[in-house]
Design a protein around this motif. Sequence first.
Motif: not given
Ligand SMILES: [Mg+2]
Length: 309
Positions: A67, A118-119
């Motif tokens: 991230t 993200d994810e």
């Molecule tokens: Mg992350």
Amino acid sequence: MPRDAGSRLPLIEEGQWPTTPIILGGEAGHRISQFIEDAKHISLLAEKGVSARLGLLLYGPPGTGKTLLAGHIAASLKLPFYIARLDSLISSRLGETAKNIRGVFEFVPARNAVLFFDEMDAIAKLRDDRHELGELKRVVNTVLQGLDSLTDDVVTIGATNHPHLLDPAIWRRFPYKVELALPDEEVRASLWLHFLFQNVAAHKEEADLLARVSDGLNGADIENIALAARRRSILGNQEPSLAQILLAVHASHAGNPRLLDNRELDTTDKKALTRFLHEKGGIRQAEIANVVGVSRQMVHRYLKEASDG
Ligand SMILES: [Mg+2]
Ligand SMILES: Nc1ncnc2c1ncn2[C@@H]1O[C@H](COP(=O)(O)OP(=O)(O)OP(=O)(O)O)[C@@H](O)[C@H]1O
């Protein structure tokens, strides 16, 4: 910003450019620089007919800086950083998830931006949670259509801990793939030097010793231990010793993070630390004695006791 119809939560947030550095190993660092170079010269590459879609997939275990790195890439390209978390896009209401995903893609193309998913593997979870393959397919298709609809000046970055869960068609939409693995010894030394010693070169040997014994820890673990030590040295009247920090590393390996404190080591601690350093190999007994704060004879005795069971 578009929002989820049910929860009213935003589907995208604008992230800040990070202010803390990212420390990468040689291979990952090299690949990321290449991606950034391609992104900066995308019009030249397109003109010559050799451009690829600016899609980058970052994969690897938790806490390895995926991230953070995405934010750094936006900063190097001087582009706004839009974060869509796929886990929060997933709505409990049937059909709403695909609509949310469309909302994200409709919001971004007009802007020259980095769009960060993200994810990403959260989509794959639908498979287990819903027993409804129809919706999973619809959602995957919506993501694929969305990715295909973006213009070349949109940089898309996806991050996942579980690359094997990603649909192969999504995997293919990201021509650039970079693995952020657990940090190797060299990267760990830089992480310790940065987070614990604020890059003061005089502490290089201590950082190297910590790096040597902290295999298996990720960047976030190292940051946590280092910051806990610095908090103790600011608020306590005595700095945690290297031995206390090493014990915290040992505990972190054993899976029961120990509160890092600046109490004197007792005999149990000294024995545990001696054995831990010895097991890591390549650390001389004189050095172990010095770090633990006992004589060499004592190190010898602790190790003998251990091997005699
Ligand atoms: Mg992350
Ligand atoms: N390689 C690194 N260089 C610098 N800092 C790091 C690094 N790895 C981890 N960190 C620290 O740990 C924090 C957490 O990392 P980050 O959230 O980026 O990991 P992640 O790979 O996205 O994890 P997850 O898969 O759990 O989302 C970062 O904000 C940073 O402070």
